[in-house]
Structures are given as C-alpha cells and as structure tokens.
Design an enzyme around this catalytic site. Structure first.
Site, PDB file in Angstrom:
ATOM      1  N   ASN A   1     -10.750  -0.343   9.579  1.00 34.23           N
ATOM      2  CA  ASN A   1      -9.533   0.280   9.049  1.00 34.23           C
ATOM      3  C   ASN A   1      -9.101   1.389   9.993  1.00 34.23           C
ATOM      4  OD1 ASN A   1      -9.396  -0.852   6.068  1.00 34.23           O
ATOM      5  ND2 ASN A   1     -11.532  -0.364   6.496  1.00 34.23           N
ATOM      6  N   GLU A  16     -14.554  -5.542   8.149  1.00 35.19           N
ATOM      7  CA  GLU A  16     -13.279  -5.215   8.788  1.00 35.19           C
ATOM      8  C   GLU A  16     -13.269  -3.763   9.240  1.00 35.19           C
ATOM      9  OE1 GLU A  16     -10.092  -4.164   5.516  1.00 35.19           O
ATOM     10  OE2 GLU A  16     -11.113  -6.023   4.973  1.00 35.19           O
ATOM     11  N   TYR A  58      -8.712   1.815  -6.799  1.00 33.59           N
ATOM     12  CA  TYR A  58      -7.669   2.785  -7.109  1.00 33.59           C
ATOM     13  C   TYR A  58      -7.398   2.995  -8.593  1.00 33.59           C
ATOM     14  CZ  TYR A  58      -6.758   2.101  -2.163  1.00 33.59           C
ATOM     15  OH  TYR A  58      -6.895   2.016  -0.810  1.00 33.59           O
ATOM     16  N   GLY A 117      -7.629   5.518   3.818  1.00 34.43           N
ATOM     17  CA  GLY A 117      -7.091   6.361   2.759  1.00 34.43           C
ATOM     18  C   GLY A 117      -7.532   7.805   2.928  1.00 34.43           C
ATOM     19  N   SER A 167      -6.458  -2.349   1.792  1.00 34.25           N
ATOM     20  CA  SER A 167      -6.670  -1.912   0.410  1.00 34.25           C
ATOM     21  C   SER A 167      -7.113  -3.041  -0.511  1.00 34.25           C
ATOM     22  CB  SER A 167      -5.409  -1.248  -0.158  1.00 34.25           C
ATOM     23  OG  SER A 167      -5.206   0.010   0.433  1.00 34.25           O
ATOM     24  N   ASP A 200     -16.093  -1.253   7.669  1.00 35.59           N
ATOM     25  CA  ASP A 200     -16.684  -1.715   6.416  1.00 35.59           C
ATOM     26  C   ASP A 200     -17.704  -2.825   6.659  1.00 35.59           C
ATOM     27  OD1 ASP A 200     -14.937   0.049   5.225  1.00 35.59           O
ATOM     28  OD2 ASP A 200     -13.505  -1.490   4.615  1.00 35.59           O
ATOM     29  N   GLU A 236       0.802  -1.216   0.000  1.00 38.25           N
ATOM     30  CA  GLU A 236       0.000   0.000   0.000  1.00 38.25           C
ATOM     31  C   GLU A 236       0.843   1.278   0.000  1.00 38.25           C
ATOM     32  OE1 GLU A 236      -3.704  -0.349   2.507  1.00 38.25           O
ATOM     33  OE2 GLU A 236      -2.565  -2.009   3.334  1.00 38.25           O
ATOM     34  N   ARG A 287     -12.417   3.712  10.103  1.00 38.77           N
ATOM     35  CA  ARG A 287     -13.516   3.431   9.185  1.00 38.77           C
ATOM     36  C   ARG A 287     -13.883   1.960   9.325  1.00 38.77           C
ATOM     37  NH1 ARG A 287     -11.433   3.365   3.799  1.00 38.77           N
ATOM     38  NH2 ARG A 287     -12.214   1.225   3.757  1.00 38.77           N
TER      39      ARG A 287
END
Length: 303
Positions: free
Chosen positions: A263, A261, A207, A267, A141, A248, A18, A246
């Site tokens: 984070n 998961e 991305y 990002g 990611s 998910d 990443e 964050r």
C-alpha cells in the site's frame, strides 16, 4: 526533518470507493500539519492544485485508490515539478496492480499465494480445489474482497468482482494471521497483527466493526516478526518503493510468510494501522506526519 514553515497541498477525497477513508485520513493529517506550523490547502481536484501552483511547496498525497496510488498522479506531479510524498509513478503502478507486484516480489524470494489474473469469467481456470480469495487486481481498502470455498461460490465471486473491476485476481486462500509492516523514510516500523471481526479482514472489518482486534507487537515469535520486517524491505526494493508505505502479509501456523500486497498511501486516521505501529515505535501521530512530510524531500527507503 525540516523546521521550515511550508505551504502544503493536502490531496484527499477523490472519486473512488475509498473517498470517505481518504477524507477521514485527510482530516487527521491536516490537524497534525497545522500543529507543526505548516499552512495547509485541502485539495480534492487537480484543477484546484493547478490554481495553487505558485503557492505550494509540497504535495501531501492522501488520495487512496486509483486516484492517488496507481502512479498517474505521481507522474503528473513529477512532470509539473512538485515535491510530493510517496513513491514515483513506476513504483505506484507496479504496486497498484497486484498481479505485477506478486511476480516481482516472488522473484526476490518472498512467498506469495498462487494466483490467476483474469478479465473475463470464461478465462477462469484454477487448478487447485480451493478455497480462494477473489479481489480486484487494482483496488485498495479490501473493496470487492470475497472468499470462495467451492466452485459454485468461486464463479459467483468472480462474476461479482468483475462487476467492480475489469481485472481481478484469484488467489489460493492461506489460513493464518494477517499482518502488516510499515516503512517511513527508511525506518521499518513494528509488525501489527490483525484479528478481524469475521472470517476476512474486509472493508466492514476494517472500517465499520468495533470488534476487530489489533496487536502490536503480535502474539507470536519475535524471529517471525523480524523476518516479516526483512521481507517488507525486500518488497520495497523489488517494487522500487520510496517515502512511505505499508506491506501486508499472511503468516500461517508454521510461520511461513506470504506477501499479499503493498500500500503506497496507507490509511492515516488516528486509528489506522500505520499510526498504531508508529506509536509502538515511539512516534506520536504528529511526529509520524512530520516524518512522512520530510520523506518528500529526502527520498524513501534506502535499506
């Protein structure tokens, strides 16, 4: 929010898959920090940070992947007496290893797909008929993310994923809409839903594609959105998260919410998910960065 001019060591880059994402996040955050009047020292190595020790007021951690999210960096920063953004080392480790985070989150009553964690292909012993999601147990990611529809595809995906990681997770595939909820300094942000370019929200869809769509707020029931935000708080508490992060989820067609998961260093490019949610919440990118920086001094989510 502090109005004092700070010397900020901005950790970005690193040595994981990443790295490029981290560098892009760092460039955007550096610009915002300088707009706020802070002095920024971009750092890509612990040795550089050590040399700056007496000058640094706070470390802004943007190292994605194991370099910054598995708890080891936070443990060192704490030991050395730095103020830093993000959670502590315990929360980082619990969040980084998805098999551990799923157990803790499920204990708080938040649903998560059934899964098996293995380190050897010979340990594969799934009891469902598929499909499945295969991914590293500790990675971000969506690096090394695969979908397997049958036993032959599952075996191939497991073998490939084990080449990328020593420990992998095999989850039951949940058909639905992927969503994410950010929390910054105790404030829960609006839900973002994702329509990937392709079947999976993988690295390419995140991305490289220009066709992945994001909706904030999502195009589904407000009660579901509120429930997702409440689940995100439960996840933060279950994993002892703080500062910012964050969470998910997948929402299936019956409105059931499935934790995927957490984070701990999302990002932070100007088109990343957290800034999208912050904009709907009424924060521009610079305000979001200021909120994250401030959380290094006042602690995180205390819902």
């Amino acid at each position: 929010m502090t109005d004092k001019t700070l010397n900020v060591a901005l950790m970005r880059g690193g040595h994981t898959a990443e790295r490029e994402v981290s560098l892009n996040s760092g460039a955007a955050v550096q610009q915002a920090l300088e707009t706020l009047g802070h002095v920024v020292f971009p750092v890509d190595d612990i040795a550089v940070l050590k040399a700056l020790h007496e000058k640094v007021d706070v470390v802004f951690n943007l190292l994605h992947g194991a370099d910054g999210e598995d708890g080891q960096l936070a443990a060192w920063l704490n030991q050395e007496g730095y103020a830093y953004t993000g959670c502590d080392h315990l929360a980082g480790a619990l969040s980084w290893y998805k098999d551990k985070s799923k157990v803790l989150v499920a204990a708080e009553g938040v649903s998560t797909p059934n899964a098996q964690c293995i380190s050897d292909v010979n340990d594969l012993a799934m009891t469902t008929d598929g499909p499945w999601i295969v991914k590293p147990a500790g990675e971000g990611s969506s690096v090394g993310l695969f979908k397997a529809n049958n036993s032959a595809e599952l075996l191939a995906a497991v073998e490939e994923s084990l080449r990328l990681s020593k420990l992998i997770l095999i989850e039951d595939y949940i058909e639905g809409v992927e969503c994410t909820v950010g929390i910054v300094g105790g404030e829960v942000l609006p839900v973002v839903s994702i329509v990937p370019d392709g079947e999976l929200y993988d690295y390419q869809a995140k991305y490289e594609s220009k066709n992945t769509q994001y909706h904030c707020p999502p195009n589904f029931d407000r009660a579901w959105q509120k429930a997702l935000q409440q689940d995100a708080i439960k996840v933060f508490n279950a994993l002892s998260l703080s500062g910012w992060g964050r969470v998910d989820f997948i929402v299936d067609d019956q409105g059931r919410r499935w934790f995927l998961e957490a984070n701990t260093t999302p990002g932070m490019t100007k088109t990343s998910l957290l800034p999208k949610a912050a904009a709907v919440h009424g924060w521009d990118f610079t305000t979001l960065v200021a909120k994250i920086l401030n959380s290094a001094f006042v602690g995180g989510c205390d819902e």
